[in-house]
Scaffold this motif. Structure first.
Motif, short mmCIF file in Angstrom:
data_model
loop_
_atom_site.label_atom_id
_atom_site.label_comp_id
_atom_site.label_asym_id
_atom_site.label_seq_id
_atom_site.Cartn_x
_atom_site.Cartn_y
_atom_site.Cartn_z
N GLY A 335 0.80 -1.21 0.00
CA GLY A 335 0.00 0.00 0.00
C GLY A 335 0.83 1.27 0.00
N THR A 336 0.15 2.40 0.25
CA THR A 336 0.83 3.70 0.20
C THR A 336 1.55 4.04 1.50
OG1 THR A 336 -1.18 4.84 0.94
CG2 THR A 336 -0.85 4.61 -1.43
N ALA A 337 0.94 3.68 2.64
CA ALA A 337 1.54 4.06 3.91
C ALA A 337 1.05 3.16 5.03
CB ALA A 337 1.21 5.52 4.24
N LEU A 338 1.87 3.07 6.08
CA LEU A 338 1.56 2.28 7.27
C LEU A 338 1.90 3.15 8.48
CD1 LEU A 338 2.80 -1.40 7.88
CD2 LEU A 338 2.45 0.24 9.71
N THR A 339 0.93 3.36 9.35
CA THR A 339 1.17 4.11 10.59
C THR A 339 1.45 3.13 11.71
OG1 THR A 339 -0.30 5.91 9.89
CG2 THR A 339 0.17 5.73 12.24
N ASP A 340 2.58 3.32 12.41
CA ASP A 340 2.98 2.35 13.43
C ASP A 340 2.30 2.64 14.76
OD1 ASP A 340 4.39 4.43 14.69
OD2 ASP A 340 6.31 3.86 13.82
N ALA A 341 2.64 1.86 15.78
CA ALA A 341 1.98 1.96 17.08
C ALA A 341 2.17 3.31 17.74
CB ALA A 341 2.48 0.85 18.00
N GLU A 342 3.28 4.00 17.42
CA GLU A 342 3.55 5.31 18.01
C GLU A 342 2.91 6.45 17.23
OE1 GLU A 342 6.12 2.92 17.64
OE2 GLU A 342 5.58 2.43 19.72
N GLU A 355 -4.03 2.23 2.72
CA GLU A 355 -3.31 2.83 3.83
C GLU A 355 -3.84 2.22 5.12
OE1 GLU A 355 -2.11 7.13 5.86
OE2 GLU A 355 -2.87 7.04 3.80
N THR A 356 -2.93 1.81 6.01
CA THR A 356 -3.32 1.12 7.23
C THR A 356 -2.68 1.77 8.44
OG1 THR A 356 -1.50 -0.47 6.90
CG2 THR A 356 -3.69 -1.12 6.13
N SER A 357 -3.27 1.47 9.60
CA SER A 357 -2.74 2.02 10.86
C SER A 357 -2.72 0.95 11.93
CB SER A 357 -3.61 3.19 11.32
OG SER A 357 -3.21 3.62 12.61
N SER A 393 -4.37 -4.35 12.69
CA SER A 393 -4.30 -3.11 11.93
C SER A 393 -5.67 -2.75 11.35
CB SER A 393 -3.29 -3.24 10.80
OG SER A 393 -1.99 -3.44 11.33
N THR A 394 -5.92 -1.46 11.18
CA THR A 394 -7.18 -1.00 10.62
C THR A 394 -6.93 -0.30 9.28
OG1 THR A 394 -7.00 1.08 11.86
CG2 THR A 394 -8.27 -0.69 12.86
N ILE A 395 -7.94 -0.30 8.45
CA ILE A 395 -7.86 0.33 7.13
C ILE A 395 -8.18 1.82 7.26
CG2 ILE A 395 -8.87 0.44 4.83
CD1 ILE A 395 -9.39 -2.56 5.03
N VAL A 396 -7.26 2.66 6.81
CA VAL A 396 -7.49 4.10 6.74
C VAL A 396 -8.09 4.45 5.37
CG1 VAL A 396 -6.42 6.39 6.82
CG2 VAL A 396 -5.62 4.56 8.35
N ALA A 397 -7.57 3.80 4.33
CA ALA A 397 -8.09 3.99 2.97
C ALA A 397 -7.88 2.71 2.17
CB ALA A 397 -7.39 5.16 2.28
N GLN A 398 -8.85 2.36 1.34
CA GLN A 398 -8.77 1.18 0.48
C GLN A 398 -9.46 1.54 -0.84
OE1 GLN A 398 -9.11 -3.42 1.62
NE2 GLN A 398 -11.13 -2.53 1.44
#
Length: 436
Positions: A335-342, A355-357, A393-398
């Motif tokens: 995907g385009t981006a991954l947001t980590d736990a922090e 995009e996932t978080s 992880s959750t989907i921010v955009a798909q």
């Protein structure tokens, strides 16, 4: 002829994996050939089984697999002296709607293979009540036979005597009792045990578990309780379509979740597999005709993956002419981006718009049936694939076109449809088998 035994419990967390590994190593130390299996969709435990026995372990699953496929997988135990199949969750726990053969419960495999069940019981916080629980499990389903129990987390000699006495009165065999203070637990993280390949000390942990169990459990009695068993003499093929002839497979600490039977099926069908490490900034083999990124822990290595420009460029170049597929963590990396736990956002490969978080965590867990909306890796449109989803992880955009209509085991449509764009595809579920 092998002897077979299922190791189960009333619930998760009772000590099934530790007991399985300890028994496997203890019997191996006696010179026996030990074959392990894992009931249900767990891609971590088979690695520990292999470390304990020196033999590859595979999953067997009554919801996703047919009888012929299970027969083919368990045939690897034909030359073993003892087969130990580790269950998942509680003995009778499965989904509400039956799949190919059953609900995915450990009891399905026990009945199908006619392997008696060895229960490990966490008796902390109870005494005689443990015997009532085991009696209920023993009588709950015809066709599922109880071999006996191992008591776990016993607080004292008096505690042990109270529980053992109640078990004896109920006609339940007690093979041994493990003390509460025994330090034989294995390190874990958010998706289960830390994978065996990440633990340099895993051999020592298993050896210590075997020592404790040998001291407190009657190994001869456990062995004698196992049922004589012979696999089919002419097992069928696994009936899994390899995604290509030459497969480049990502394998390292960020991409380690892969069902062993899938690799076996690909190789049995004539596919050639080469591995590469995205964490080492490596790209896929230029001679491969398809690239596969399995699941794992990319959320723990997101910064490093983002910084590995050679890997990212090589994968994008590969996808210009050949298919690239990602499962779960592999899907996230495509995907385009991954947001980590922090809460830090890291750019990924950008072959898909996903995009996932991991900062916004929510458990996604369960069996999945996917009906493909378009052809994918030698599977035609409308093909039905069976798998399992397990991530936080959750989907921010798909935003891309959905890969499939995806349903849970009860038939309800789920939001994690997967994506497709050009040569790239991805799903949040791990493929186990194909509907035929």
């Amino acid at each position: 002829m092998a002897a077979g035994l299922i190791i189960s419990a009333p619930a998760s967390g009772a000590g099934k994996t530790t007991l399985t590994l300890a028994l496997a190593r203890a019997y191996r130390d006696r010179g026996l050939r030990v074959q392990c299996f894992k009931s249900g969709p767990d891609y971590i435990d088979p690695g520990f089984h292999a470390a304990a026995t020196g033999r590859a372990s595979v999953n067997i699953d009554s919801w996703a697999m047919d009888r012929e496929m299970i027969a083919r997988l368990v045939s690897r135990g034909a030359d073993a002296d003892i087969v130990l199949a580790e269950g998942s969750m509680g003995l009778f726990d499965g989904v509400a709607v039956r799949g190919v053969l059953g609900t995915g419960a450990t009891a399905d495999i026990a009945e199908m293979m006619d392997w008696p069940v060895l229960l490990v019981i966490d008796v902390s916080g109870q005494a005689q009540t443990a015997a009532a629980i085991v009696t209920g499990l023993r009588n709950f389903r015809k066709g599922v036979r109880l071999a006996g129990v191992v008591l776990n987390r016993v607080g004292s000699a008096r505690h042990k005597d109270l529980v053992r006495g109640a078990m004896t009165d109920a006609g339940i065999v007690v093979f041994g009792a493990l003390p509460r203070h025994a330090q034989i637990s294995l390190p874990s993280r958010h998706l289960g045990l830390v994978p065996a390949e990440e633990q340099a000390e895993v051999g020592g942990l298993i050896a210590e578990s075997a020592r404790v169990v040998t001291e407190h459990v009657d190994l001869d009695a456990v062995l004698q309780s196992a049922s004589a068993w012979s696999p089919p003499s002419t097992p069928c093929s696994l009936k899994i379509t390899p995604p290509g002839q030459r497969i480049a497979l990502a394998r390292d600490a960020a991409f380690s979740f892969f069902y062993p039977h899938m690799l076996e099926a690909w190789r049995a069908a004539g596919a050639e597999i080469s591995t590469f490490s995205p964490l080492a900034d490596e790209g896929p083999d230029a001679n491969a005709d398809i690239c596969w990124l399995p699941g794992g822990y990319p959320e723990l290595h997101a910064g490093r993956i983002s910084a590995n420009m050679r890997f990212r460029a090589a994968l994008r170049a590969f996808a210009e002419t050949r298919p690239v597929h990602g499962e779960c963590g592999g899907y996230m990396v495509l995907g385009t981006a991954l947001t980590d736990a922090e809460g830090a956002r890291h750019e990924m490969v950008n072959l898909l718009g996903l995009e996932t978080s991991f900062a916004k965590r929510r458990l996604h867990l369960g069996y999945r049936i996917a009906e493909l909306a378009a052809p994918m890796l030698r599977h035609p449109a409308s093909a039905r694939l069976r798998g399992h989803e397990f991530h936080y992880s959750t989907i921010v955009a798909q935003p891309d076109a959905p890969l499939a209509i995806v349903r849970d085991a009860a038939g309800a449509i789920v939001a994690e449809t997967g994506s497709r764009r050009g040569q790239a595809t991805g799903t949040f579920f791990h493929l186990i088998a194909e509907d035929r």
